[in-house]
Write a protein that holds these residues in place. Sequence first.
Motif, mmCIF file in Angstrom:
data_model
loop_
_atom_site.group_PDB
_atom_site.id
_atom_site.type_symbol
_atom_site.label_atom_id
_atom_site.label_comp_id
_atom_site.label_asym_id
_atom_site.label_seq_id
_atom_site.Cartn_x
_atom_site.Cartn_y
_atom_site.Cartn_z
ATOM 1 N N SER A 139 9.335 -2.436 12.843
ATOM 2 C CA SER A 139 9.863 -1.097 13.136
ATOM 3 C C SER A 139 10.536 -0.820 11.606
ATOM 4 N N THR A 140 10.875 -1.706 10.989
ATOM 5 C CA THR A 140 11.419 -1.449 9.755
ATOM 6 C C THR A 140 10.703 -0.913 8.840
ATOM 7 N N THR A 141 9.435 -1.232 8.791
ATOM 8 C CA THR A 141 8.108 -0.580 8.094
ATOM 9 C C THR A 141 7.778 0.686 8.379
ATOM 10 N N GLN A 163 1.023 -1.281 -0.127
ATOM 11 C CA GLN A 163 0.024 -0.009 0.034
ATOM 12 C C GLN A 163 0.682 1.256 -0.274
ATOM 13 N N LEU A 164 1.842 1.222 0.637
ATOM 14 C CA LEU A 164 2.668 2.324 0.757
ATOM 15 C C LEU A 164 3.219 2.571 -0.526
ATOM 16 N N VAL A 165 3.818 1.552 -1.208
ATOM 17 C CA VAL A 165 4.201 1.730 -2.589
ATOM 18 C C VAL A 165 3.531 2.348 -3.530
ATOM 19 N N ASP A 166 2.236 1.839 -3.578
ATOM 20 C CA ASP A 166 1.412 2.392 -4.183
ATOM 21 C C ASP A 166 1.051 4.074 -3.929
ATOM 22 N N VAL A 167 0.870 4.350 -2.881
ATOM 23 C CA VAL A 167 0.586 5.887 -2.397
ATOM 24 C C VAL A 167 1.778 6.720 -2.911
ATOM 25 N N VAL A 168 3.143 5.998 -2.773
ATOM 26 C CA VAL A 168 4.313 6.770 -2.915
ATOM 27 C C VAL A 168 4.140 7.152 -4.524
ATOM 28 N N ALA A 169 3.938 6.084 -5.326
ATOM 29 C CA ALA A 169 4.018 6.201 -6.769
ATOM 30 C C ALA A 169 2.898 7.278 -7.116
ATOM 31 N N LEU A 202 7.837 4.866 6.344
ATOM 32 C CA LEU A 202 7.083 5.829 6.234
ATOM 33 C C LEU A 202 7.947 7.330 6.293
ATOM 34 N N GLY A 203 8.812 7.447 7.211
ATOM 35 C CA GLY A 203 9.523 8.898 7.194
ATOM 36 C C GLY A 203 10.293 9.085 6.165
ATOM 37 N N LYS A 204 10.867 8.016 5.412
ATOM 38 C CA LYS A 204 11.747 8.139 4.456
ATOM 39 C C LYS A 204 10.811 8.327 3.035
ATOM 40 N N PHE A 205 9.712 7.853 2.816
ATOM 41 C CA PHE A 205 8.950 8.100 1.470
ATOM 42 C C PHE A 205 7.574 8.719 1.740
ATOM 43 N N LEU A 206 7.275 9.176 3.077
ATOM 44 C CA LEU A 206 6.235 10.036 3.172
ATOM 45 C C LEU A 206 6.493 11.264 3.790
ATOM 46 N N ASP A 207 7.536 11.910 3.395
ATOM 47 C CA ASP A 207 7.775 13.142 4.149
ATOM 48 C C ASP A 207 6.988 14.131 3.571
ATOM 49 N N ARG A 208 6.402 14.965 4.494
ATOM 50 C CA ARG A 208 5.517 15.901 4.100
ATOM 51 C C ARG A 208 6.154 17.226 3.590
ATOM 52 N N ARG A 209 7.221 17.386 3.472
ATOM 53 C CA ARG A 209 8.076 18.793 3.129
ATOM 54 C C ARG A 209 8.132 18.821 1.784
ATOM 55 N N PRO A 210 8.260 17.954 0.998
ATOM 56 C CA PRO A 210 7.836 18.137 -0.605
ATOM 57 C C PRO A 210 6.533 18.812 -1.004
ATOM 58 N N ILE A 211 5.403 18.311 -0.266
ATOM 59 C CA ILE A 211 4.044 18.541 -0.597
ATOM 60 C C ILE A 211 3.958 20.127 0.152
ATOM 61 N N ILE A 212 4.488 20.417 1.072
ATOM 62 C CA ILE A 212 4.419 21.775 1.712
ATOM 63 C C ILE A 212 5.065 22.544 0.620
ATOM 64 N N ASP A 213 6.289 22.108 0.223
ATOM 65 C CA ASP A 213 6.984 23.225 -0.629
ATOM 66 C C ASP A 213 6.095 23.561 -1.991
ATOM 67 N N LEU A 214 5.325 22.331 -2.496
ATOM 68 C CA LEU A 214 4.755 22.322 -3.747
ATOM 69 C C LEU A 214 3.324 23.474 -3.446
ATOM 70 N N GLN A 215 2.697 23.281 -2.157
ATOM 71 C CA GLN A 215 1.571 23.760 -1.821
ATOM 72 C C GLN A 215 1.946 25.393 -2.127
ATOM 73 N N SER A 216 3.321 25.877 -1.119
ATOM 74 C CA SER A 216 3.572 27.111 -1.421
ATOM 75 C C SER A 216 3.943 27.543 -2.836
ATOM 76 N N GLN A 217 4.180 26.888 -3.609
ATOM 77 C CA GLN A 217 4.424 27.387 -5.173
ATOM 78 C C GLN A 217 3.084 27.400 -5.894
ATOM 79 N N VAL A 218 1.926 26.764 -5.462
ATOM 80 C CA VAL A 218 0.749 26.991 -5.829
ATOM 81 C C VAL A 218 0.302 28.281 -5.422
ATOM 82 N N ASN A 219 0.293 28.634 -4.001
ATOM 83 C CA ASN A 219 -0.180 29.728 -3.502
ATOM 84 C C ASN A 219 0.566 30.913 -4.019
ATOM 85 N N ALA A 220 1.732 30.820 -4.294
ATOM 86 C CA ALA A 220 2.576 32.058 -4.770
ATOM 87 C C ALA A 220 2.092 32.400 -6.339
#
Length: 245
Positions: A209-211, A138-144, A215-233
């Motif tokens: 624990s490995t799984t 499920q994680l692979v699907d969401v990341v893709a 989550l922190g490696k592939f579902l980091d929110r920072r890229p989405i936050i940066d993209l949202q900033s670009q949309v807002n600007a």
Amino acid sequence: PDNGQWLADVHTGTRSPFGMQRRGRVEQIALALRNPPGPAKVRFHARSDRDQGLAGYEVFRMAADGSSELIGVTDRQGVISVPPADTGAVSMILLRSDGLLLAKLPVTSSSGDLLEIPVADSVARLRAQSEAQVVREQLVDVVARRSIMMARVKAMLEKGRLDDAKKLMFELDSLPTSSVFGRSIELAAKKIPPSKDPTVQRSVDKMFSTTRELLGKFLDRRPIIDLQSQVNAAPTKAAAADAGT
């Protein structure tokens, strides 16, 4: 014999069959046994319950070059007949289930009595592996999906399709987050009954624990936050461009 000593090959399933440190006056000796050619009967059972045979498990013979060939699968009682090796009296066999290596041990040809081999109870481990695999798929699907959607938003911004970019950002924000997956992992872990074997329990805990680390490696929110900033600007940049013309 060579100068009063015998030379022999050591076949073992452990890394250090002979301890490096000797305490007191300890002399290592070997006992020679003759084994006529013939199959050996081996029974694998759960370490926590001798009556629980490991049925349907794959047994492989390991070759000198490291490759392995399938001998067969254990029967209802966890028993399998190991035919003699072509290269010698000893076979190194591997017990596997769903690709997971559970045991490695040497077996001599025509061992006589049934060899009883206790194996760490893998029921909990295999269930944990299955549950963790579901979450990872499920994680692979969401990341893709997230990567594709982010690329589309950037392309829309470049073409000035701001409204479409905002709609897609809304869909992007609706994707499962790391906290959602974290709850899924906790629920999956609760489905697995605690194992009586400490080794198995540590293995189960490590799988989850490995799984969680993924989550922190592939579902980091920072890229989405940066993209949202670009949309807002984007409206501000568009207005500035219009004013300049």
